[in-house]
Design a protein around this motif. Sequence first.
Motif: not given
Length: 265
Positions: A48-52
């Motif tokens: 879900x792109x949290x680290x992104x």
Amino acid sequence: MNSYGFLAGCYDRLTYDVDYSAWADYLQGHFRRRGLPGNTVLDLACGTGSLTWELKKRGYEMIGVDLSPEMLALAAEKNREGPGVPPIFLCQSMDRLDLYGTIDACVCCLDSVNYVTDPKKLQRAFQRVHLFLMPGGLLLFDVNTPEKLQGLDGQVFLDETEEDYCVWRAEYSRRRRVCSYYMDIFRLDRASGQWERGEELHEERAYTREELEQMLRRAGFQDIRAYGSLKLRPPRPGEERIFFAARKDPAALKSMLQEIERNER
């Protein structure tokens, strides 16, 4: 049972305890210590792109790749605004990675490598990452150790929030060296006030440190190092998560430039 098809809608709520900021700090620590040829980072299996998002905030130009369209839709929404350049998101499997240009680093976190249960596909995935990395570029990833996955056999877990309820059990197959997670997920639909039910199967393969280091060497990586969980020291006996860092030969840039020069003569 489609992995992450149903879970995507409640994944962030159920993983609220993951400190993505700490993970990003750790990765950036490796980038600074070992140096990168540039600023473009691939978040492989980005979810879900949290680290992104955390790496984007730190000034990196991000590309996110994941096999789940549902997870990618949430990642794109999460990263649409805020600081930094909006990331590019691509729906691809690791072993068929196909980028539009080169990258300076690749991160693959939260035991995503374990989810590639076919060793041949994982070998191809490492080769694809190596292909798109700039010379001197860095690959960073973590895995659950075989000891951890074997220890999960027969255990049952419960995760819940006010809107979600997830019961999952783990079964480890010594023959396949795979830990299977059977999930029953209940999710509250805010619009209707009704509970929705979904089932998913997730699988992780147990890879030894020696196997992964051999795969990385076969893919062309050099300077391969292993670390403890979110540590900058070697892994210790009994460690449940190990990080790997591997570099593409910086000398490859010189060879590439020489080849271009010869072709232009």
